[in-house]
Design a protein around this motif. Structure first.
Motif, PDB file in Angstrom:
ATOM      1  N   ARG A 264      31.172  37.069  51.066  1.00 20.94           N
ATOM      2  CA  ARG A 264      30.033  36.165  51.275  1.00 20.94           C
ATOM      3  C   ARG A 264      28.715  36.931  51.219  1.00 20.94           C
ATOM      4  NH1 ARG A 264      29.429  31.884  56.303  1.00 20.94           N
ATOM      5  NH2 ARG A 264      27.278  31.239  55.888  1.00 20.94           N
ATOM      6  N   ALA A 265      28.660  38.100  51.852  1.00 18.42           N
ATOM      7  CA  ALA A 265      27.440  38.918  51.817  1.00 18.42           C
ATOM      8  C   ALA A 265      27.136  39.383  50.392  1.00 18.42           C
ATOM      9  CB  ALA A 265      27.584  40.114  52.750  1.00 18.42           C
ATOM     10  N   ALA A 266      28.164  39.757  49.640  1.00 21.35           N
ATOM     11  CA  ALA A 266      27.938  40.200  48.265  1.00 21.35           C
ATOM     12  C   ALA A 266      27.456  39.057  47.380  1.00 21.35           C
ATOM     13  CB  ALA A 266      29.234  40.805  47.705  1.00 21.35           C
ATOM     14  N   VAL A 267      27.982  37.843  47.599  1.00 19.71           N
ATOM     15  CA  VAL A 267      27.521  36.685  46.821  1.00 19.71           C
ATOM     16  C   VAL A 267      26.062  36.394  47.130  1.00 19.71           C
ATOM     17  CG1 VAL A 267      27.807  34.214  46.501  1.00 19.71           C
ATOM     18  CG2 VAL A 267      29.809  35.691  46.543  1.00 19.71           C
ATOM     19  N   GLU A 268      25.689  36.466  48.408  1.00 23.55           N
ATOM     20  CA  GLU A 268      24.293  36.206  48.786  1.00 23.55           C
ATOM     21  C   GLU A 268      23.352  37.257  48.209  1.00 23.55           C
ATOM     22  OE1 GLU A 268      24.362  36.053  52.983  1.00 23.55           O
ATOM     23  OE2 GLU A 268      25.342  34.099  53.106  1.00 23.55           O
ATOM     24  N   ASP A 269      23.820  38.518  48.150  1.00 23.26           N
ATOM     25  CA  ASP A 269      22.986  39.596  47.618  1.00 23.26           C
ATOM     26  C   ASP A 269      23.086  39.728  46.099  1.00 23.26           C
ATOM     27  OD1 ASP A 269      22.298  40.138  50.221  1.00 23.26           O
ATOM     28  OD2 ASP A 269      23.805  41.709  50.480  1.00 23.26           O
ATOM     29  N   ASN A 270      23.920  38.917  45.469  1.00 21.07           N
ATOM     30  CA  ASN A 270      24.100  38.942  44.012  1.00 21.07           C
ATOM     31  C   ASN A 270      24.622  40.302  43.544  1.00 21.07           C
ATOM     32  OD1 ASN A 270      24.108  37.785  41.485  1.00 21.07           O
ATOM     33  ND2 ASN A 270      21.989  38.297  41.022  1.00 21.07           N
ATOM     34  N   THR A 271      25.572  40.869  44.303  1.00 20.51           N
ATOM     35  CA  THR A 271      26.144  42.171  43.957  1.00 20.51           C
ATOM     36  C   THR A 271      27.654  42.095  43.766  1.00 20.51           C
ATOM     37  OG1 THR A 271      26.341  42.724  46.320  1.00 20.51           O
ATOM     38  CG2 THR A 271      24.339  43.438  45.175  1.00 20.51           C
ATOM     39  N   LEU A 272      28.215  40.905  43.623  1.00 16.09           N
ATOM     40  CA  LEU A 272      29.659  40.766  43.443  1.00 16.09           C
ATOM     41  C   LEU A 272      29.984  40.703  41.956  1.00 16.09           C
ATOM     42  CD1 LEU A 272      32.165  38.805  45.478  1.00 16.09           C
ATOM     43  CD2 LEU A 272      32.038  38.253  43.062  1.00 16.09           C
ATOM     44  N   THR A 273      31.043  41.407  41.568  1.00 16.13           N
ATOM     45  CA  THR A 273      31.468  41.456  40.171  1.00 16.13           C
ATOM     46  C   THR A 273      32.918  40.994  40.065  1.00 16.13           C
ATOM     47  OG1 THR A 273      30.023  43.359  39.815  1.00 16.13           O
ATOM     48  CG2 THR A 273      31.692  42.921  38.137  1.00 16.13           C
ATOM     49  N   ILE A 274      33.173  40.081  39.113  1.00 15.18           N
ATOM     50  CA  ILE A 274      34.534  39.600  38.842  1.00 15.18           C
ATOM     51  C   ILE A 274      34.950  40.123  37.479  1.00 15.18           C
ATOM     52  CG2 ILE A 274      36.001  37.576  38.542  1.00 15.18           C
ATOM     53  CD1 ILE A 274      34.158  36.024  40.342  1.00 15.18           C
ATOM     54  N   GLU A 275      36.091  40.803  37.437  1.00 18.34           N
ATOM     55  CA  GLU A 275      36.571  41.419  36.201  1.00 18.34           C
ATOM     56  C   GLU A 275      37.974  40.907  35.898  1.00 18.34           C
ATOM     57  OE1 GLU A 275      36.584  45.515  37.074  1.00 18.34           O
ATOM     58  OE2 GLU A 275      34.389  45.717  37.162  1.00 18.34           O
ATOM     59  N   PRO A 276      38.274  40.698  34.633  1.00 18.92           N
ATOM     60  CA  PRO A 276      39.669  40.354  34.284  1.00 18.92           C
ATOM     61  C   PRO A 276      40.564  41.580  34.406  1.00 18.92           C
ATOM     62  CG  PRO A 276      38.327  40.565  32.318  1.00 18.92           C
ATOM     63  CD  PRO A 276      37.374  40.687  33.468  1.00 18.92           C
ATOM     64  N   VAL A 277      41.785  41.339  34.768  1.00 17.27           N
ATOM     65  CA  VAL A 277      42.748  42.430  34.913  1.00 17.27           C
ATOM     66  C   VAL A 277      43.380  42.697  33.557  1.00 17.27           C
ATOM     67  CG1 VAL A 277      44.855  43.206  36.059  1.00 17.27           C
ATOM     68  CG2 VAL A 277      43.172  41.814  37.305  1.00 17.27           C
ATOM     69  N   ALA A 278      43.234  43.915  33.061  1.00 18.93           N
ATOM     70  CA  ALA A 278      43.825  44.285  31.769  1.00 18.93           C
ATOM     71  C   ALA A 278      45.328  44.418  31.920  1.00 18.93           C
ATOM     72  CB  ALA A 278      43.217  45.589  31.264  1.00 18.93           C
ATOM     73  N   SER A 279      46.045  44.094  30.844  1.00 22.74           N
ATOM     74  CA  SER A 279      47.502  44.190  30.891  1.00 22.74           C
ATOM     75  C   SER A 279      47.956  45.630  31.028  1.00 22.74           C
ATOM     76  CB  SER A 279      48.103  43.574  29.625  1.00 22.74           C
ATOM     77  OG  SER A 279      47.582  44.238  28.465  1.00 22.74           O
ATOM     78  N   GLN A 280      47.251  46.560  30.350  1.00 17.35           N
ATOM     79  CA  GLN A 280      47.569  47.969  30.463  1.00 17.35           C
ATOM     80  C   GLN A 280      46.268  48.718  30.677  1.00 17.35           C
ATOM     81  OE1 GLN A 280      49.643  49.238  26.999  1.00 17.35           O
ATOM     82  NE2 GLN A 280      51.524  48.110  27.473  1.00 17.35           N
ATOM     83  N   PRO A 281      46.228  49.608  31.648  1.00 20.57           N
ATOM     84  CA  PRO A 281      44.978  50.347  31.900  1.00 20.57           C
ATOM     85  C   PRO A 281      44.652  51.280  30.758  1.00 20.57           C
ATOM     86  CG  PRO A 281      46.791  51.239  33.207  1.00 20.57           C
ATOM     87  CD  PRO A 281      47.307  49.980  32.554  1.00 20.57           C
ATOM     88  N   LEU A 282      43.399  51.255  30.352  1.00 21.38           N
ATOM     89  CA  LEU A 282      42.939  52.114  29.269  1.00 21.38           C
ATOM     90  C   LEU A 282      42.575  53.473  29.820  1.00 21.38           C
ATOM     91  CD1 LEU A 282      40.632  49.602  27.359  1.00 21.38           C
ATOM     92  CD2 LEU A 282      42.993  50.264  26.799  1.00 21.38           C
ATOM     93  N   PRO A 283      42.811  54.561  29.074  1.00 25.75           N
ATOM     94  CA  PRO A 283      42.437  55.892  29.556  1.00 25.75           C
ATOM     95  C   PRO A 283      40.925  56.010  29.600  1.00 25.75           C
ATOM     96  CG  PRO A 283      43.189  56.006  27.278  1.00 25.75           C
ATOM     97  CD  PRO A 283      43.466  54.610  27.737  1.00 25.75           C
ATOM     98  N   THR A 284      40.421  56.646  30.597  1.00 24.07           N
ATOM     99  CA  THR A 284      38.982  56.826  30.767  1.00 24.07           C
ATOM    100  C   THR A 284      38.722  58.172  31.406  1.00 24.07           C
ATOM    101  OG1 THR A 284      37.005  55.961  31.833  1.00 24.07           O
ATOM    102  CG2 THR A 284      39.069  55.638  33.002  1.00 24.07           C
TER     103      THR A 284
END
Length: 378
Positions: A264-284
């Motif tokens: 709730r605090a992150a939504v109010e501060d506009n700092t929340l991020t929603i990411e899709p979950v990749a099927s396989q993690p990419l090397p980074t």
């Protein structure tokens, strides 16, 4: 004639003779008797002088001794004074030497502390510079994203309103034959037909938002107008207080209370991020990200669900997996906050009533999401 043991008489020229005034005795000569008397007196005086000479010598000797003694005493006093002054000077020199050593030690310590402080300031400056560069890079990315959102919103606001939406920008409002294949989110037809006929006209219902009956609630509209006169994200104003109490609070009230408060605090501060979950993690090459929970358990509800998305709060590297229902509830609240921020920034150029109905639509989405209705993904 003079005797051999007697000294010869002094010559007459060397014997002082008292002279009388010439003026008073002019034309007279002294008598022989007076001359004899004078010579006799002189002889008597010559006999007294040898007797007084030894007395004068003894006096001179005694006085010279006294002078020597006094001189020696004076010199001793002067020497004593000089020795005292020399001793005081030595003590002063020792004291000044100690002061010099102390000052030199303090100077060395101060120099060392100054160098240490300078190195510390340089390190802090380098760290701040690196953090500033990182923030600048993130800010530029956010600015680009916001500019794209503003451009899209301006296009949407200019060409579409809740009363007369632009069907080209809203394909879901087209008829089933013209809608064509749609990308992104889609709803299950049977579920949509049974539970959400108004929101899903493609399911075969004839009731559309254009033909839906609507009536303005005067209390809600008055609170909205009061907030619109001076828009701010203050929970104390009646308009936002009601929305928080009736929609935002229940929509973000999950089983995990602690994480719900953070979301709730992150939504109010506009700092929340929603990411899709990749099927396989990419090397980074970046540091490993921390996943909190499992992809088969929702971190907010605690239920066993297939989680295709995850959230990140602020700049934290921790990720939390969320179910589709939790994602729908969060996105509904985020859409509401995004729209009121646009109103606050003056990006929405509409009358009060169209903006009011758009806010009511967003509140309706929050109500449906908190009741468990959410679109199924393709």
């Amino acid at each position: 004639p003079p005797q051999p043991d007697e000294a010869p008489p002094p010559p007459l020229a060397s014997v002082p003779v008292p002279w009388k005034n010439v003026g008073s005795c002019k034309g007279h000569r002294e008598s022989p008797g007076s001359l004899v008397e004078a010579s006799a007196g002189e002889e008597a005086q010559g006999e007294e002088e040898p007797a007084a000479a030894p007395l004068d010598v003894s006096r001179l000797r005694s006085s010279s001794m006294e002078i020597r003694e006094k001189g020696s005493e004076f010199l001793k006093e002067e020497l004593h004074k000089a020795q005292k002054e020399l001793k005081l000077k030595d003590e002063e020199c020792e004291r000044l030497g100690r002061v010099r050593d102390q000052l030199q030690q303090e100077l060395e310590e101060l120099t060392a502390s100054l160098f240490e402080e300078a190195h510390k300031m340089v390190r802090e400056a380098n760290m701040k510079q690196a953090a500033s560069e990182k923030q600048l890079k993130e800010a530029r990315g956010k600015i680009d994203m916001l500019q794209a959102e503003v451009t899209a919103l301006k296009t949407l606001v200019i060409t579409s309103t809740p009363a007369s939406p632009n069907r080209e920008l809203h394909p879901q409002l087209l008829s089933p034959t013209k809608a064509g294949p749609r990308k992104g989110h889609s709803r299950h037809k049977s579920t949509s037909s049974t539970l959400c006929p108004v929101m899903c006209p493609a399911a075969g219902h004839t009731l559309t938002p254009d033909k839906e009956g609507k009536e303005v609630d005067t209390t809600l509209f008055a609170e909205f107008q009061a907030w619109r006169a001076s828009p701010m994200l203050d929970k104390a104003c009646p308009f936002l207080e009601r929305v928080y109490r009736e929609d935002v609070g229940p929509c973000l009230d999950f089983t995990m209370q602690e994480l719900s408060a953070l979301v709730r605090a992150a939504v109010e501060d506009n700092t929340l991020t929603i990411e899709p979950v990749a099927s396989q993690p990419l090397p980074t090459g970046k540091a490993a990200e921390v996943d909190c929970g499992s992809a088969n358990t929702c971190a907010l509800s605690g239920l066993a669900r297939i989680c295709r998305h995850r959230i990140r709060l602020g700049d934290s590297e921790s990720h939390y997996y969320i179910s589709p229902s939790s994602r729908a509830r969060i996105t509904a609240v985020c859409n509401f906050f995004t729209y009121i921020r646009y109103i606050q920034q003056g990006l929405v150029r509409q009358d009060a009533e169209p903006m009011f109905w758009e806010i009511m639509r967003l509140r309706k989405e929050m109500s449906l999401a908190k009741l468990g209705f959410f679109p199924l993904e393709a």
